[in-house]
Write a protein that holds these residues in place. Structure first.
Motif, PDB file in Angstrom:
ATOM      1  N   ASP A   1      -5.440   2.298  -3.537  1.00 33.88           N
ATOM      2  CA  ASP A   1      -5.995   3.180  -2.504  1.00 33.88           C
ATOM      3  C   ASP A   1      -5.126   4.415  -2.307  1.00 33.88           C
ATOM      4  N   LEU A   2      -3.831   4.238  -2.466  1.00 27.55           N
ATOM      5  CA  LEU A   2      -2.948   5.403  -2.375  1.00 27.55           C
ATOM      6  C   LEU A   2      -3.152   6.324  -3.558  1.00 27.55           C
ATOM      7  N   GLU A   3      -3.347   5.763  -4.759  1.00 31.00           N
ATOM      8  CA  GLU A   3      -3.553   6.562  -5.966  1.00 31.00           C
ATOM      9  C   GLU A   3      -4.820   7.387  -5.872  1.00 31.00           C
ATOM     10  N   LYS A   4      -5.880   6.784  -5.292  1.00 32.93           N
ATOM     11  CA  LYS A   4      -7.138   7.523  -5.138  1.00 32.93           C
ATOM     12  C   LYS A   4      -6.913   8.766  -4.300  1.00 32.93           C
ATOM     13  N   GLY A   5      -6.112   8.597  -3.271  1.00 35.77           N
ATOM     14  CA  GLY A   5      -5.825   9.737  -2.402  1.00 35.77           C
ATOM     15  C   GLY A   5      -5.053  10.813  -3.135  1.00 35.77           C
ATOM     16  N   ARG A   6      -4.109  10.393  -3.989  1.00 34.56           N
ATOM     17  CA  ARG A   6      -3.323  11.363  -4.740  1.00 34.56           C
ATOM     18  C   ARG A   6      -4.202  12.120  -5.728  1.00 34.56           C
ATOM     19  N   HIS A   7      -5.125  11.397  -6.401  1.00 32.66           N
ATOM     20  CA  HIS A   7      -6.031  12.044  -7.343  1.00 32.66           C
ATOM     21  C   HIS A   7      -6.891  13.083  -6.642  1.00 32.66           C
ATOM     22  N   VAL A   8      -7.399  12.718  -5.485  1.00 32.43           N
ATOM     23  CA  VAL A   8      -8.244  13.655  -4.729  1.00 32.43           C
ATOM     24  C   VAL A   8      -7.461  14.903  -4.364  1.00 32.43           C
ATOM     25  N   ARG A   9      -6.210  14.754  -3.904  1.00 30.10           N
ATOM     26  CA  ARG A   9      -5.399  15.911  -3.547  1.00 30.10           C
ATOM     27  C   ARG A   9      -5.128  16.792  -4.755  1.00 30.10           C
TER      28      ARG A   9
END
Length: 833
Positions: free
Chosen positions: A425-433
């Motif tokens: 879930d943290l990685e998804k956020g990083r990808h979006v940013r």
């Protein structure tokens, strides 16, 4: 024999006189065994700040014994709140057992201080703090005090106590209703004593909480700071009792907090010995202050839509309920935590991490430790039951287990909260940013290139010769005579243009993303207004005059010259201008809250303007207009005061804008005439609309209309009764004559405690819209009236334009009738009334 008779008669008279003198000459702030009070008698504290006596609440016939601050509209304590007197035969006295009691007409005790170990001879004294104390005659021992038995008010020096050992807590309890002071369903206590918080309860359920105390402020009240609530403190007495108290060293200011019957906590401020509070506003600022509104793992943000959102990595437990705005069941985790997989013996993966939430009200049920920030994080990460942590230097390490309840996003203040999430879930956020950053970079390059190409084309086809000649004259302050037929523009062009920044078209185009529609703030009568950001990060508002609009060089010159010479906190600041060929643009400071009408006439936003904010806006507009009329170097008549031309900064402070219609008066001029009547329907004074005459009193009329709109939340240019004939002015006048003017007040701001102040403003508004200009007050008088420097107001006379049709008789000249004003101007035909 005669002497004996005379002496016999005089002796009892002297005894009676002596007793009377003792009774009346004793302290006015005390009740003793020989001195009591009967309804409607009172006693007052030594400084006459507080009064103890009998009162009847609004819309009630019951009598109560209470304490009030200066007037009975400011009740701070009630004795017999659950046992009212049914008539005016009540008595307050010291009973034979030493207790303070309230007796009815049959000498039955209906209320008592109920102390078991009092002395035989006691005295009851009302102190200047508002505390009523029962003490022995030596004043050494206090047996009972009202501060330990409060009703709905929290006064300076009062202690809100909670005992760690016994669990005993002092409660501040609301009234049942405005007319019934009996114990209501809302009450305040001090809770979570390890990290103290103040709670408001609705029965057994929490209704609001202050957030953890950090030694200086409550972190869940984002606007609270050491200046705002100076003197607040929470003390541990070392014997198991924790208490909260506050005091203010400023003797010119008195503040208390009142819990109303609906669970709203109000702060009331008195300044300089005023009778009524000059400020009265809610500690709760939005719906998000309701405890746990968004359920577990939900975050509330009053500036988002919807206001409730699940934290990243979580989803609604019931999508159907969530979409119906029933958020109470909250959110659930999307991805199982890695630590739980390890515990269950499943395959290992990457370690869990933390999502950082900034400037939030941290959840309830925090556990505190003295660990450092680094240790706080590692301890939470190592403990699978730890779902979040927060660190504050003043508080220390806070951690949470189980569900996270009552998170709120703040614009400023608050604390940082770290929520445990699965690595995916943290990685998804990083990808979006990362994607957002790449898109933003590419978009910026494309926009910059497009703006450059556009600028080159404009430069190629611009009318350089004409522009350079005009601009040179403008900079040098030479006379602009192309429109010499209009005497007003000749006068304005003679003024010397001060040092004012001029901007290249290219720079303005880049700042506004080539005037992209997404940056458009609104559409004025003379063209659109765009938001822009210069490369140094400065936010601006760009007024781009339409070539097809009625505003030509006259209005442009007028606005540049007028506003560039004005400096006042309630006037919008002009940063510069841009002139490229046929382009004429004004660059202003950016107002993030746009114009007043976007709040005032939008039902979804009206509630954001409480009476305190509305009065600040009213007073600010009045002071800005006074500056234009009297205090600036130039005497200026604005001629287009309206809700759409009042901009609001980030703190909702008003600033008058749009000076395209303003007129500069000479030092001896008081009135002028024009053949060209311009302005906005509903705001123009009758002498201006009918005869072209304008003066200071024209702006006063417009201000009066605006004031009534602010108080009522209604437009003047709309029908306001069942017959669809009355304008707002007519409707107000009708209610005034029917002595029912309270019906005009916007229900979203109505409060009986504020009614007197609001009605005074309505009275001032009606004085401003009187038909004859000479009968209207000047702006200096209006400011004095608003500040109560002028106490007695004369009765108003009938306003102008009380019929709605007269405002809109020429409908073809009126612009949009949408929700917000469209700066409709330039009327040229007026119908007779």
């Amino acid at each position: 024999m005669g002497f004996f008779c005379r002496d016999t008669i005089l002796f009892p008279i002297l005894i009676i006189f002596g007793c009377s003198c003792f009774y009346f000459c004793s302290a006015k702030d005390t009740i003793t065994s020989s001195k009591y009070i009967k309804d409607p008698e009172t006693i007052s504290s030594s400084g006459s700040l507080f009064i103890l006596g009998f009162f009847t609440p609004e819309n009630s016939t019951n009598r109560y014994v209470g304490i009030w601050y200066k007037t009975q509209s400011n009740i701070v304590w009630v004795a017999n709140r659950n046992q009212p007197l049914k008539d005016s035969s009540g008595t307050v006295k010291i009973f034979e057992d030493g207790n303070l009691v309230v007796l009815n007409g049959q000498n039955q005790i209906i209320w008592s201080s109920n102390v078991s170990n009092t002395a035989v001879n006691t005295t009851c004294q009302l102190l200047d703090s508002g505390n009523l104390v029962l003490l022995d005659n030596s004043a050494e021992n206090i047996f009972w005090q009202s501060f330990e038995h409060p009703t709905d008010s929290f006064l300076p020096h009062m202690k809100l106590t909670s005992n760690k050992r016994t669990g005993e807590k002092l409660r501040i309890t609301s009234w049942t209703s405005l007319s019934d002071p009996s114990i209501g369903k809302f009450f305040i206590t001090l809770e979570r004593l390890d990290i103290p918080e103040i709670f408001i309860w609705n029965g057994t359920r929490p209704y609001w909480r202050s957030g953890p105390w950090n030694g200086r402020t409550f972190t869940g009240i984002y606007y609270m700071n050491s200046f705002y609530l100076k003197g607040f403190r929470i003390i541990d007495d070392g014997e198991g009792t924790i208490y909260s108290s506050f005091s203010f060293p400023d003797v010119t200011k008195f503040i208390l907090f009142v819990l109303d019957f609906q669970g709203v906590l109000y702060e009331k401020d008195w300044f300089n010995d005023t009778i009524q509070p000059q400020q009265n506003y809610s500690i709760q600022t939005s719906e998000c202050d309701i405890y746990g509104l968004c359920g577990s793992f939900g975050s509330c943000n009053p500036n988002s839509s919807p206001i409730c959102n699940c934290l990243r990595g979580f989803e609604p437990s019931s999508r159907m309920e969530w979409d119906m705005k029933n958020w109470t069941n909250g959110c659930v985790r999307k991805t199982t935590l890695q630590c739980e997989k390890v515990k269950d013996g499943r395959a290992q993966g990457k370690e869990d991490g933390f999502l950082k939430l900034q400037m939030v009200k941290v959840p309830d049920f925090a556990e505190r430790s003295s660990s450092s920030e680094e240790t706080c994080r590692s301890q939470c990460l190592e403990n699978c039951t730890c779902v979040a942590y927060s660190y504050s230097p003043e508080i220390g390490c806070m951690s949470w287990k189980g569900n996270l309840i009552d998170i709120q996003q703040f614009p400023i203040g608050g604390l940082d909260l770290y929520v445990r999430l699965a690595y995916s879930d943290l990685e998804k956020g990083r990808h979006v940013r990362t994607i957002i950053i790449i898109i933003a970079i590419i978009g910026t390059i494309i926009i910059a290139f497009g703006a450059y190409v556009l600028w080159k084309r404009i430069v190629k086809h611009s009318e350089r010769k004409s522009k350079n000649r005009w601009f040179s004259r403008l900079r040098k302050g030479e006379e602009y005579s192309e429109k010499a037929q209009d005497i007003n523009i000749v006068e304005l062009s003679r003024a010397k243009l001060p040092d004012l920044l001029t901007y290249d078209f290219e720079k303005v185009a880049m700042a506004t993303n080539n005037f992209d529609q997404s940056n458009k703030l609104g559409q004025g009568g003379f063209g659109p207004v765009y938001k822009g950001i210069f490369q140094d990060g400065q936010n601006i508002a760009v007024k781009r005059l339409s070539r097809a609009s009625g505003q030509g060089l006259e209005e442009f010159m007028n606005e540049v010259i007028v506003i560039s010479k004005l400096q006042h906190r309630n006037l919008v600041k002009l940063l510069g201008c841009c002139i490229e060929g046929g382009e004429k643009m004004l660059i202003y400071e950016y107002m993030p809250n746009k114009s007043l009408d976007t709040f005032l006439f939008d039902p979804s936003k009206q509630k954001l303007l409480d009476w305190r904010k509305r009065f600040i806006i009213i007073e600010g507009i009045a002071r800005g207009a006074l500056y234009l009329h009297r205090d600036s170097r130039l005497k200026i008549i604005h001629r287009d005061l309206k809700a759409g031309n009042i901009l609001l900064d980030e703190n909702m402070n008003p600033k008058i804008s749009d000076f395209g219609m303003a007129r500069i008066f000479g030092g001896s001029e008081d009135q002028a005439n024009t053949r060209r009547v311009v302005g906005t329907y509903g705001y123009m004074s009758p002498e201006y609309a009918m005869e072209g005459l304008f003066s200071e009193k024209s702006d006063v009329f417009s201000f009066g209309v605006l004031l009534l709109e602010i108080v009522s939340g209604r437009r003047n240019s709309s029908p306001h009764n069942n017959e669809d004939t009355l304008s707002l002015l007519g409707f107000a006048w009708k209610l005034w004559n029917e002595e029912n003017i309270t019906m005009l007040i916007d229900p979203k701001i109505y409060d009986t405690n504020l009614e007197k102040d609001i009605l005074r403003c309505i009275h001032i508004g009606l004085l401003c819209v009187q038909e004859l200009a000479r009968e209207r007050p000047s702006m200096s008088t209006v400011v004095s009236m608003l500040n109560s420097e002028i106490v007695n107001l004369s009765p108003p006379k009938q306003p102008a334009f009380i019929q709605w049709q007269s405002l809109l008789c020429s409908t073809s000249n009126e612009g949009s009738q949408g929700l917000f004003s469209n700066n409709t101007v330039s009327i040229t035909e007026i119908c007779g009334r």
